[in-house]
Design a protein around this motif. Sequence first.
Motif, short mmCIF file in Angstrom:
data_model
loop_
_atom_site.label_atom_id
_atom_site.label_comp_id
_atom_site.label_asym_id
_atom_site.label_seq_id
_atom_site.Cartn_x
_atom_site.Cartn_y
_atom_site.Cartn_z
N GLU A 309 -3.53 -2.04 -10.60
CA GLU A 309 -3.64 -2.83 -9.26
C GLU A 309 -4.96 -2.72 -9.11
O GLU A 309 -5.77 -1.49 -9.13
CB GLU A 309 -2.89 -2.24 -8.31
CG GLU A 309 -2.90 -3.19 -6.93
CD GLU A 309 -2.23 -2.83 -5.84
OE1 GLU A 309 -1.28 -2.28 -6.01
OE2 GLU A 309 -2.36 -3.48 -4.73
N ASN A 366 -4.72 -8.30 -5.08
CA ASN A 366 -4.04 -8.43 -3.57
C ASN A 366 -4.74 -9.84 -3.43
O ASN A 366 -5.92 -10.11 -3.22
CB ASN A 366 -4.62 -7.49 -2.79
CG ASN A 366 -3.68 -6.08 -3.12
OD1 ASN A 366 -2.45 -5.97 -2.88
ND2 ASN A 366 -4.52 -5.26 -3.84
N GLU A 396 -0.67 -10.52 -6.07
CA GLU A 396 0.33 -10.02 -5.05
C GLU A 396 0.23 -10.74 -3.75
O GLU A 396 -0.96 -10.97 -3.40
CB GLU A 396 -0.11 -8.66 -4.94
CG GLU A 396 0.00 -7.60 -6.27
CD GLU A 396 -0.11 -6.16 -6.03
OE1 GLU A 396 0.05 -5.73 -4.92
OE2 GLU A 396 -0.06 -5.58 -7.08
N ASP A 425 4.29 -7.94 -2.31
CA ASP A 425 3.82 -6.53 -2.15
C ASP A 425 4.44 -6.00 -0.81
O ASP A 425 4.86 -6.79 0.17
CB ASP A 425 2.22 -6.89 -1.50
CG ASP A 425 1.48 -5.42 -1.88
OD1 ASP A 425 1.95 -4.46 -2.31
OD2 ASP A 425 0.34 -5.47 -1.81
N LYS A 446 7.29 -5.32 -4.98
CA LYS A 446 6.63 -4.24 -4.86
C LYS A 446 7.24 -3.43 -3.83
O LYS A 446 6.94 -3.91 -2.64
CB LYS A 446 5.29 -4.18 -4.66
CG LYS A 446 4.52 -4.83 -5.94
CD LYS A 446 3.04 -4.83 -6.09
CE LYS A 446 2.68 -3.30 -6.51
NZ LYS A 446 1.11 -3.33 -6.64
N GLU A 482 5.97 1.78 -5.37
CA GLU A 482 4.63 2.29 -4.99
C GLU A 482 4.63 3.60 -4.27
O GLU A 482 5.68 4.02 -3.82
CB GLU A 482 3.92 1.15 -3.85
CG GLU A 482 3.52 -0.30 -4.23
CD GLU A 482 2.81 -1.12 -3.28
OE1 GLU A 482 1.78 -1.60 -3.70
OE2 GLU A 482 3.45 -1.21 -2.13
CA CA Z 1 -0.96 -4.49 -3.37
#
Ligand code: CA
Length: 528
Positions: A309, A366, A396, A425, A446, A482
Amino acid sequence: MLILEADPLFKIFRHQTIWLLTVLLATLAILTLVAFWGQINTWQAYSRPVFENMLGMDAEIQKDFELVRDLNERYAGNVLCGEDMLNAMRIAELNAQRLHEFSYIQDDRLLCTTTLGQVPEPVIQSGETVKGKFSDVEFALSAPVLALGGRVTGMQVKINKFQAFIRPLSVETMQVPWLQTGVYVMTDQGMTPVLQPLDVEPRAPFVEMGPNWWIDDWMWVEQYCYGAGSCGLVSVNISTYLSSRREAVLAATFFLMLMMGLVGVVVRHAHQRYMTLGRQLKRSLNYHTVDCVYQPIIRLSDEELDGCEVLCRWRNEDGQQIRPDIFISEIEKNGQTRQLTEIVLKKAVDELMSAGLFGHIRMSVNTFPDDIASGHVDQILTKIFADRSCQPVTVEITEQEAGDVSKVAQNIEQLRSRLVKLAIDDFGTGYSNFQHLEKLNVDYLKIDQSFVRGMETNALRSRLVKNIVEMAQTLGLQTVAEGVELKEQFDALKELGVSFTQGYYHAKPMPISDFDEYVKQHKVAGID
Ligand code: CA
Ligand code: C2E
Ligand code: CA
């Protein structure tokens, strides 16, 4: 310090401040100059009538010299002072404009004057005289008048055997305490005062040249030479002048202090404005001084490296690292989200490419939901990838603010056509609208780190993760857990059938060089 010096933003800040200060100082300098100029005009308003008077006097005195010369012609030789001569002297005095009190001198003895008539005892003339520009004219400078017992002093002019007093200048300004006036003529002793001598000396050249001024030792001096070797001088004692204008000086000082205070406030305000987070961020985005770090994402089934990421890092102009949640909310507030996404994505692609990693591992970036909805993310991808495939990219989207869901869903389809993968996310936080999930065609969920934290001991959290994983499986989505920090968490997640893990347990986000090393030491899953 090194960071600060290397930072172009810092240089820009300094440059801008210097520019601002220069403008302010220049304004102050101009104001001072204008004030000074105004002051000189005031002084000149005093000096001009004096000079006019002097010019008039010069012309008149020259006419008067003729009267004295006539007397000399008429009474040449060793004549004694008689009634006839006294009458002639009195007539000359009446006709004269600048000379008065004529006297007759023979062999350095004063024999008679227009007021005293014949003196009973001749008065010996012992005072020094100087020669003027006309060879026959001599001046006795402020000599005591012996005929009057030496109690009176006065400036006298002498041509041959006749002498007379010069009437001083009669201008109003003579009464002004801070103003001095003087008349100088070129004599055999140099430039000599024929009226009041001043504290200042006249300056060459003394030829006909009009007015000229200078400042010397707190004295403003204006000189007006009105004929070869004849000059008038007016001087202003600046300190006496200022003390006579106490109120004005106080007001000016107050005004200047006020100005300085204002300048200070403006500079401080500008400095603060310049240093605010938003401003600094704006400059950072303009100069692309945002960094990328990479955190590995591990495939749980075989613990191989699936990808990373990309997370951004930013230092302010003091070199301090600012937390992403702080500066990212500022970026959102200032509507600079597109710029950030573009910079981060471009930088990450460049860095991964240089390390030879792009295309070998997945890169997750992101984005902001609004930028997906508006199609800007799609535009950014077009700009950066052109014709290249976006296959290694996962976009994401934060679930927290899904924004206009139908617009997001629509654009997700557009992104999918580029072979981009999509992830929701921080799943489970915010409004966790499962209905939305059905509409959004994504690949990964996620699971937010708040579910992972403590799940090894907290049955409820563990249960929630289980539910999310089951739901994802139902929808055919893969899951990424995560914030995995502990082996127990990792094991528990494996048990629950989570697809990928990301967290300090594997590695913290790191710069590209470290990440490159990390990849070399791990088995790479490869891009499907
Ligand atoms: Ca993220
Ligand atoms: P995120 O997208 O949920 O990113 C994961 C965050 O969790 C990162 O924080 C990461 O450093 C942190 N993290 C990873 N593993 C662990 C762990 O084991 N324990 C703990 N306690 N934390 C872990 P970071 O880098 O501070 O980023 C915070 C948030 O800022 C990100 O959350 C993301 O929403 C946002 N962000 C960061 N970089 C970007 C970016 O380039 N673009 C956008 N739009 N948002 C970004
Ligand atoms: Ca997250």
